[in-house]
Design a protein around this motif. Sequence first.
Motif, PDB file in Angstrom:
ATOM      1  N   GLU A 121       3.983 -12.034 -33.966  1.00 43.80           N
ATOM      2  CA  GLU A 121       4.794 -12.828 -34.879  1.00 43.80           C
ATOM      3  C   GLU A 121       5.682 -13.813 -34.115  1.00 43.80           C
ATOM      4  OE1 GLU A 121       8.133 -12.135 -38.429  1.00 43.80           O
ATOM      5  OE2 GLU A 121       6.960 -10.454 -37.627  1.00 43.80           O
ATOM      6  N   GLN A 122       6.276 -13.356 -33.030  1.00 42.84           N
ATOM      7  CA  GLN A 122       7.113 -14.227 -32.225  1.00 42.84           C
ATOM      8  C   GLN A 122       6.287 -15.327 -31.550  1.00 42.84           C
ATOM      9  OE1 GLN A 122      10.467 -14.304 -31.906  1.00 42.84           O
ATOM     10  NE2 GLN A 122      10.511 -12.744 -33.514  1.00 42.84           N
ATOM     11  N   ARG A 123       5.062 -14.971 -31.161  1.00 44.20           N
ATOM     12  CA  ARG A 123       4.199 -15.967 -30.531  1.00 44.20           C
ATOM     13  C   ARG A 123       3.816 -17.067 -31.538  1.00 44.20           C
ATOM     14  NH1 ARG A 123       0.996 -12.727 -28.420  1.00 44.20           N
ATOM     15  NH2 ARG A 123      -0.694 -12.733 -29.956  1.00 44.20           N
ATOM     16  N   GLU A 124       3.494 -16.679 -32.759  1.00 45.12           N
ATOM     17  CA  GLU A 124       3.165 -17.657 -33.790  1.00 45.12           C
ATOM     18  C   GLU A 124       4.362 -18.548 -34.096  1.00 45.12           C
ATOM     19  OE1 GLU A 124       0.286 -18.491 -35.263  1.00 45.12           O
ATOM     20  OE2 GLU A 124      -0.590 -17.160 -33.757  1.00 45.12           O
ATOM     21  N   LYS A 125       5.547 -17.971 -34.079  1.00 41.45           N
ATOM     22  CA  LYS A 125       6.758 -18.751 -34.314  1.00 41.45           C
ATOM     23  C   LYS A 125       6.976 -19.763 -33.188  1.00 41.45           C
ATOM     24  CE  LYS A 125      11.717 -18.221 -35.237  1.00 41.45           C
ATOM     25  NZ  LYS A 125      12.844 -17.255 -35.393  1.00 41.45           N
ATOM     26  N   ALA A 126       6.674 -19.342 -31.967  1.00 37.61           N
ATOM     27  CA  ALA A 126       6.816 -20.259 -30.830  1.00 37.61           C
ATOM     28  C   ALA A 126       5.826 -21.412 -30.945  1.00 37.61           C
ATOM     29  CB  ALA A 126       6.602 -19.502 -29.526  1.00 37.61           C
ATOM     30  N   TRP A 178      10.067 -27.557 -29.348  1.00 35.16           N
ATOM     31  CA  TRP A 178       9.644 -26.221 -28.937  1.00 35.16           C
ATOM     32  C   TRP A 178      10.473 -25.809 -27.727  1.00 35.16           C
ATOM     33  CZ3 TRP A 178       6.517 -30.106 -30.491  1.00 35.16           C
ATOM     34  CH2 TRP A 178       5.555 -29.859 -31.473  1.00 35.16           C
ATOM     35  N   ASP A 235       4.604 -10.082 -28.684  1.00 33.90           N
ATOM     36  CA  ASP A 235       4.717  -9.884 -30.130  1.00 33.90           C
ATOM     37  C   ASP A 235       4.006 -11.029 -30.854  1.00 33.90           C
ATOM     38  OD1 ASP A 235       6.312  -8.379 -32.417  1.00 33.90           O
ATOM     39  OD2 ASP A 235       6.514 -10.534 -32.794  1.00 33.90           O
ATOM     40  N   ILE A 242       4.229 -14.094 -24.505  1.00 35.33           N
ATOM     41  CA  ILE A 242       4.901 -13.425 -25.624  1.00 35.33           C
ATOM     42  C   ILE A 242       3.950 -12.380 -26.198  1.00 35.33           C
ATOM     43  CG2 ILE A 242       5.985 -13.731 -27.875  1.00 35.33           C
ATOM     44  CD1 ILE A 242       6.610 -16.611 -27.079  1.00 35.33           C
ATOM     45  N   VAL A 280      10.338 -22.421 -24.937  1.00 34.41           N
ATOM     46  CA  VAL A 280       9.697 -21.163 -24.567  1.00 34.41           C
ATOM     47  C   VAL A 280      10.134 -20.781 -23.161  1.00 34.41           C
ATOM     48  CG1 VAL A 280       7.519 -19.957 -24.173  1.00 34.41           C
ATOM     49  CG2 VAL A 280       7.693 -21.629 -26.023  1.00 34.41           C
TER      50      VAL A 280
END
Length: 291
Positions: free
Chosen positions: A80-85, A104, A78, A76, A106
């Motif tokens: 922000e998207q990685r932290e959300k994942a 989770w 991005d 990932i 992914v």
Amino acid sequence: MQRKAYVPGTVALLAALLAGCTGSSDNGSPPDNSNPGDSSTAAASAQPGRYRTLPEPCGAVGQDTLNSLLPGVRQITDAEQREKAYAGEATLTYDTDRKVGCRWKVESTDATDHLLVDFERVVSYDNTVSDDSEAQQLFGTKEDAADLPEPTPSESPSESASESPSESVSEVASGASSSPTTGADEAGDPSDAPSTSVSGSPSPSVSTTPSTLQPRLLDDLGDEAFLDHVLSSSGSTAQQRTVTVAFRTSNVIVTIEYVEQPATVGVAPDSKEMQDKARKLASQLANTLSD
């Protein structure tokens, strides 16, 4: 003047009443406010379980472990998207003192991975049944529902579970990504029937399913534990494998569900690799509970 008559019986009655009120309990009888059954009732009350709280589920799995179980998270781009994942999503619960969980999901170029971690704290409402006994009964029901196969005659359950995940997870420790293999190449899938020659004897070129990869009891995890896995296929889609590891420590039951579906049709996830990863996570969670 006329005197009143003296009544000896009245005096005797008053003396007897006064003696009854002020008399001691020298005869060994319990005082009026005692309850002989109190001590025996207290002795019969079962002890509470070891755990009074549960861990925060989405924070219970470390980032390195998530990198191993969910290799697509590092793809990932991005931030922000990685932290959300990494953060996961808490499961719906109505009593966080009794049951919590986190999931989770992914996607990567090779596969889609799902991870669910669930914690349940068992409390007995029967004063004669301990929390541990109640949890043991509940775990037994969970184990029965898994319908594990009987161990092979040549190998006991303890022998089939003797392989420690730390001895076979070098790829997990280094965070290696999952490498799906075809069903024909996977020796650990119980749904893969061994090929036979024309004479009916097993072909020496294809090994039979190792018993160490079959659904089974585990004796190196918590007070009791088991591992189950299912390989499913839906029409023309890729084969999806679900590995479940459940264990009980005192009055807490932990369930890990790890699912992988490759992006390529006709490809099956590697059973041994998924089992190793799930068992390693289970060991980490068991150690966390023990701290």
